[in-house]
Design an enzyme around this catalytic site. Structure first.
Site, short mmCIF file in Angstrom:
data_model
loop_
_atom_site.label_atom_id
_atom_site.label_comp_id
_atom_site.label_asym_id
_atom_site.label_seq_id
_atom_site.Cartn_x
_atom_site.Cartn_y
_atom_site.Cartn_z
CG HIS B 122 -2.28 0.85 1.33
ND1 HIS B 122 -1.74 1.96 1.92
CD2 HIS B 122 -3.28 0.61 0.92
CE1 HIS B 122 -2.78 2.88 1.67
NE2 HIS B 122 -3.52 2.13 1.23
CG ASP B 201 0.84 -2.48 5.95
OD1 ASP B 201 -0.24 -2.52 7.25
OD2 ASP B 201 0.51 -1.60 5.59
CD GLN B 204 -5.84 -4.67 3.79
OE1 GLN B 204 -7.81 -4.83 4.19
NE2 GLN B 204 -6.82 -3.00 3.47
CE LYS B 227 -6.70 0.18 5.66
NZ LYS B 227 -7.82 0.96 5.24
CB CYS B 367 -3.62 3.10 -1.53
SG CYS B 367 -4.86 4.90 -1.23
#
Lengths: 123, 409
Positions: B122, B201, B204, B227, B367
């Site tokens: 991202h 990261d 997700q 999220k 993104c």
């Protein structure tokens, strides 16, 4: 289904003035940063450089973007630069026969912005 | 027994009707819906104990401080952190990454060092490194993916050198859905260069599958509240204690200091030294409720549910002629994210036409422009799933796609 009327789909599937223009004397390119769509405009000006004699566009985009480019290139042929510079969003919406939600305005305006960018270079 | 239909009842927005019809929300990768318990918890702070944290000695301020710190403890236990002190609250995952970049890496770089990130990141795990690299003359090397959208493990051995300061990698992609084998990646990286740090990261991953930071053995893990059923405006940075001790804050102000004199300031210990100014108190407390909600369902159950939806969606998409999706076809290594292309229609037009039947998907590059360029496509139409998504929702997506094809045929 107002947005995807027959007329818009027809211009999308069979765009008018699509391609390159031999002898074009001005050109410009615009990108829609939100989706990466690109449009390129090539224009042949009249001898006195005051009006548009011929025009082509190329690039890829959504139906709204391509239909807007197709319809717009039809109407600006023969227009003076002064007239072209007066064209705005309400005019595009009238051409497309629909109003646009904020997220689609950029799609419809991109071709006009490219044309404005090109002709403003000769003013 | 996991029942997505029953879970839907916890989400007030799913009871909303637009033009008399239910809504099918397939954009949870952008942001998730919120359960009533999160909304209530945030509301409770505003109606029952609004007060600033860490300063009042009166009842409601004590309550607010306790609720704020309780959310930190819940978050720590959710990801298997050793202590709540390893959890720093930020505004979002992007800010967490920038905090690591500016408070840690900026001071660490020496000439000749380099950073490794991946092509599937991202922008939030891409741009900070690119910009920091430009500022400090540090090269950023890109780890590529296979045509299937899976990180090419063979490349890692060549990318990590004695000069690699940090590898920044996603645990799950927001475009291809690929779940990366973080434990294995960290093991390989540390074998090649024990001093190379790894930032994960997990924006997700944390919402969709069990995340245990000590199993990963990474140095930094970031994710975002909104999220994972929580409020917007809250992000998390988890870091090994030794790293937090070493980091110097880049945001100065109230709450993060223990002593201020005309000529010097003594900062608080981590994590508070990184939380300058009055924080988003209600948001943090609401996030705590989101973590409790997810824990009560069980992250293994959520992953199993989404894996089932992924298998189902792959079968349904494969039946549609001219429709393709990015990423692996193995449900074991992918999450519920389907970035699709259609031969006959542009992603904008797909999203617009689906909207007419209340099916909400995302169109664009999500993104992740470098990844789209890598694959040679401008944009995709993305449907994504979560705990409240059902097979009926997947069907509504496919039916919408068939209508789009009909319109553009």
């Amino acid at each position: 289904m107002d947005l995807y009327r027959e007329q818009i789909l027809d211009h999308y599937k069979h765009p008018r003035n699509f391609g390159h223009l031999e002898g074009a004397n001005i050109m410009s390119e615009e990108i829609n940063v939100s989706c990466g769509d690109k449009i390129a405009i090539e224009i042949l000006l009249s001898d006195d450089k005051k009006s548009i004699t011929d025009i082509r566009f190329s690039g890829e985009g959504c139906a709204i973007n391509q239909a807007s480019a197709s319809m717009l290139t039809e109407v600006v042929k023969g227009m003076t630069i002064v007239e072209v510079m007066k064209l705005d969003l309400p005019y595009i919406e009238k051409l497309l026969g629909t109003t646009l939600t904020p997220s689609r305005v950029k799609c419809a305006l991109l071709p006009l912005e490219a044309i404005h960018k090109a002709v403003s270079s000769v003013r | 027994m996991f029942d997505a239909k029953k879970i839907q009842k916890d989400f007030p927005q799913l009871t909303r009707k637009i033009n008399g019809e239910r809504i099918v929300y397939l954009d949870s990768t952008a942001t998730s819906l919120k359960p009533q318990s999160v909304i209530d918890k945030e509301n409770e702070y505003y109606t029952q104990y609004t007060a600033n944290v860490f300063r009042g000695i009166y009842t409601t301020s004590e309550e607010a401080t306790a609720a704020y710190e309780n959310a930190r403890a819940l978050t720590a236990s959710f990801i298997g952190a050793s202590t709540p002190d390893e959890i720093v609250f930020t505004r979002n995952a992007s800010e967490s990454i920038n905090l690591v970049a500016y408070s840690y890496m900026l001071n660490e770089f020496q000439s000749g060092d380099h950073v490794v990130t991946t092509i599937m990141e991202h922008h939030s795990n891409f741009v900070p490194w690119q910009q920091l690299g430009e500022k400090r003359g540090i090269a950023v090397d890109i780890w590529g993916v296979t045509p299937d959208g899976v990180l090419d493990m063979g490349q890692l051995e060549k990318l990590i050198t004695s000069k690699t300061k940090i590898l920044a990698v996603s645990a799950a992609s927001n475009v291809t859905g690929t779940i990366t084998p973080i434990t294995e990646i960290v093991r390989v990286v540390k074998r090649l260069n024990p001093h190379c740090l790894v930032l994960v990261d997990a924006a997700q991953a944390a919402p969709h599958m069990p995340v245990k930071v000590h199993e990963w053995n990474a140095d930094f893990v970031v994710f975002s509240s909104h999220k994972m059923l929580g409020p917007t405006g809250i992000g998390v940075l988890w870091a090994k204690r030794e790293h937090l001790e070493k980091m110097t804050p880049f945001n100065y102000g109230g709450d993060m200091i223990s002593e201020v004199h005309i000529d010097r300031t003594v900062f608080k210990a981590p994590p508070h030294k990184f939380e300058a100014g009055t924080p988003h108190i209600a948001g943090v407390i609401g996030f705590g409720a989101a973590v409790e909600y997810l824990s009560s369902i069980g992250m293994e159950n959520i992953r199993a549910h989404e894996r089932d939806l992924v298998s189902y969606a792959i079968k349904q998409i494969d039946r549609v002629e001219g429709m393709h999706f990015l990423g692996p076809k193995d449900p074991d290594i992918r999450g519920g994210v389907f970035a699709c292309t259609l031969k006959s229609a542009h992603p904008h037009d797909i999203a617009q036409l689906l909207n007419e039947s209340n099916v909400f998907i995302r169109a664009g590059n999500h993104c992740a422009m470098p990844l789209h360029e890598y694959f040679g496509i401008v944009s995709t139409a993305r449907a994504s799933f979560y705990v409240y998504t059902t097979r009926e929702d997947v069907d509504a997506f496919i039916e919408g796609i068939l209508r789009v094809q009909k319109t553009f045929s």
